[in-house]
Design an enzyme around this catalytic site. Structure first.
Site, PDB file in Angstrom:
ATOM      1  N   GLU A   1      11.843   2.264  -3.410  1.00 54.01           N
ATOM      2  CA  GLU A   1      11.532   3.566  -2.984  1.00 54.01           C
ATOM      3  C   GLU A   1      12.461   3.721  -1.882  1.00 54.01           C
ATOM      4  OE1 GLU A   1       7.325   2.905  -3.076  1.00 54.01           O
ATOM      5  OE2 GLU A   1       7.514   3.124  -5.287  1.00 54.01           O
TER       6      GLU A   1
ATOM      7  N   GLY B   1       5.519   1.782 -10.852  1.00 48.31           N
ATOM      8  CA  GLY B   1       4.438   3.030 -11.108  1.00 48.31           C
ATOM      9  C   GLY B   1       4.651   3.686 -12.368  1.00 48.31           C
TER      10      GLY B   1
ATOM     11  N   SER C   1       3.930  -2.252 -11.864  1.00 46.70           N
ATOM     12  CA  SER C   1       2.959  -1.972 -12.580  1.00 46.70           C
ATOM     13  C   SER C   1       2.043  -3.309 -13.184  1.00 46.70           C
ATOM     14  CB  SER C   1       3.574  -1.408 -14.052  1.00 46.70           C
ATOM     15  OG  SER C   1       4.133  -0.084 -13.584  1.00 46.70           O
TER      16      SER C   1
ATOM     17  N   HIS D   1      12.772  -2.052  -0.608  1.00 44.16           N
ATOM     18  CA  HIS D   1      12.014  -1.630  -1.713  1.00 44.16           C
ATOM     19  C   HIS D   1      12.759  -0.700  -2.308  1.00 44.16           C
ATOM     20  CE1 HIS D   1       8.797   0.035  -3.996  1.00 44.16           C
ATOM     21  NE2 HIS D   1       8.107  -1.136  -3.950  1.00 44.16           N
TER      22      HIS D   1
ATOM     23  N   GLY E   1       1.458  -2.717  -6.340  1.00 41.15           N
ATOM     24  CA  GLY E   1       1.207  -1.494  -5.471  1.00 41.15           C
ATOM     25  C   GLY E   1      -0.023  -1.031  -5.649  1.00 41.15           C
TER      26      GLY E   1
ATOM     27  N   GLU F   1      11.785  -6.472  -8.716  1.00 41.27           N
ATOM     28  CA  GLU F   1      10.831  -5.173  -9.429  1.00 41.27           C
ATOM     29  C   GLU F   1      11.684  -4.579 -10.057  1.00 41.27           C
ATOM     30  OE1 GLU F   1       7.069  -4.647  -6.911  1.00 41.27           O
ATOM     31  OE2 GLU F   1       8.749  -3.926  -5.671  1.00 41.27           O
TER      32      GLU F   1
ATOM     33  N   TRP G   1       0.730  -1.190   0.057  1.00 39.84           N
ATOM     34  CA  TRP G   1      -0.155  -0.059  -0.057  1.00 39.84           C
ATOM     35  C   TRP G   1       0.914   1.388  -0.018  1.00 39.84           C
ATOM     36  CZ3 TRP G   1      -5.512   0.228   3.121  1.00 39.84           C
ATOM     37  CH2 TRP G   1      -6.021  -0.663   2.503  1.00 39.84           C
ATOM     38  N   LYS G   2       1.995   1.013   0.092  1.00 36.68           N
ATOM     39  CA  LYS G   2       2.851   2.442   0.268  1.00 36.68           C
ATOM     40  C   LYS G   2       2.523   3.084   1.424  1.00 36.68           C
ATOM     41  CE  LYS G   2       4.560   1.016  -4.346  1.00 36.68           C
ATOM     42  NZ  LYS G   2       5.225   1.436  -5.506  1.00 36.68           N
TER      43      LYS G   2
HETATM   44  P1  13P Z   1       2.955  -0.465  -8.824  1.00 35.59           P
HETATM   45  O1  13P Z   1       2.216  -1.864  -9.020  1.00 35.59           O
HETATM   46  O2  13P Z   1       2.005   0.487  -8.397  1.00 35.59           O
HETATM   47  O3  13P Z   1       3.852  -0.086  -9.935  1.00 35.59           O
HETATM   48  O4  13P Z   1       4.041  -0.512  -7.671  1.00 35.59           O
HETATM   49  C1  13P Z   1       4.860  -1.912  -7.697  1.00 35.59           C
HETATM   50  C2  13P Z   1       5.606  -1.913  -6.257  1.00 35.59           C
HETATM   51  O5  13P Z   1       6.364  -1.340  -6.086  1.00 35.59           O
HETATM   52  C3  13P Z   1       5.068  -3.005  -5.324  1.00 35.59           C
HETATM   53  O6  13P Z   1       5.898  -2.927  -4.293  1.00 35.59           O
END
Ligand code: 13P
Length: 233
Positions: free
Chosen positions: A88, A159, A195, A86, A216, A153, A8-9
């Protein structure tokens, strides 16, 4: 058993969580669902169908580290998993492999299963460096002992709406599996992410050594998450 991780970030509140949990409870599935929620939503879940994970773990144990959430605290909420490294976190918080490995070790010491994230940048991808980059990240980020999960990933896929070719994913997952096998860790699940949605998942779900997915944006709402669960059934 296939695994689906929703990350969920920095999104979601109590009401969003209640709604998604209720929708998942009503859905028939045999896959393992893990929701990695913000710290504020970790506590007090009664679902047998959904396991909970945090998205980060402090580099420190309990003590005078204002604002940090330790492994022991995460475990105390009932969470069983924690994302480590992760993309990010690696980008915005400058977490390198050594920091990620330390966090993975702290997770294991606190009875949490670390989900260790690895992925190459766009520049690395474009200059054909994906394999050596991933190999180095993998071997330098895993804990010294204990079980873990790997999430591959590509950073440029997160994203962006972009995804690698099927053949590229197959090659990297095979390489990760071979490396894990060489260190007697071949039972480690290897997830793919970046994505992922209900449409494009069909291109990746039958690739050998893709043991599940990390999602995500599409994990935030039942309208987008349930179709992913259904397509993995
Ligand atoms: P998205 O699915 O929004 O691209 O994010 C992927 C993600 O970072 C899952 O950890």
């Amino acid at each position: 058993m296939k695994i689906l991780v929703g990350n969920w970030k920095s999104n979601g509140n109590m009401s969003d969580k209640k709604k998604l949990f209720a929708a998942i409870e009503r859905t028939k599935t045999d896959i393992k669902i893990i929701l990695c929620l913000p710290y504020t939503l970790l506590c007090c879940n009664k679902s047998n169908k959904i396991a909970i994970g945090a998205q980060n773990i402090s580099d420190y144990t309990n003590g005078a580290f204002t604002g940090d959430i330790s492994g022991q605290m995460i475990h105390d909420t009932g969470a069983k998993y924690v994302l480590v490294g992760h993309s990010e976190r690696r980008t915005y918080h400058h977490e390198n492999n050594a920091i990620v490995k330390n966090k993975a070790n702290l997770a294991v010491q606190n009875k949490l299963i670390p989900i260790i994230c690895i992925g190459e940048t766009l520049a690395e991808h474009q200059s054909n460096k994906t394999k050596p980059v991933i190999k180095k990240m993998l071997l330098n980020s895993i804990p010294d002992y204990g079980n873990f999960i790997i999430a591959y990933e590509p950073r440029w896929a997160i994203g962006s709406g972009k995804t690698p070719k099927q053949t590229e994913v197959a090659k990297i997952h095979q390489m990760i599996f071979d490396i894990l096998k060489s260190i007697d860790k071949e039972k480690t699940p290897i997830l793919f992410g970046g994505s992922i949605n209900a449409k494009n998942i069909t291109r990746f779900k039958n690739i050998p050594h893709v043991d599940g997915f990390m999602v995500g944006r599409a994990s935030l709402k039942s309208e987008t998450f349930l179709p992913i669960i259904k397509s993995m059934n």
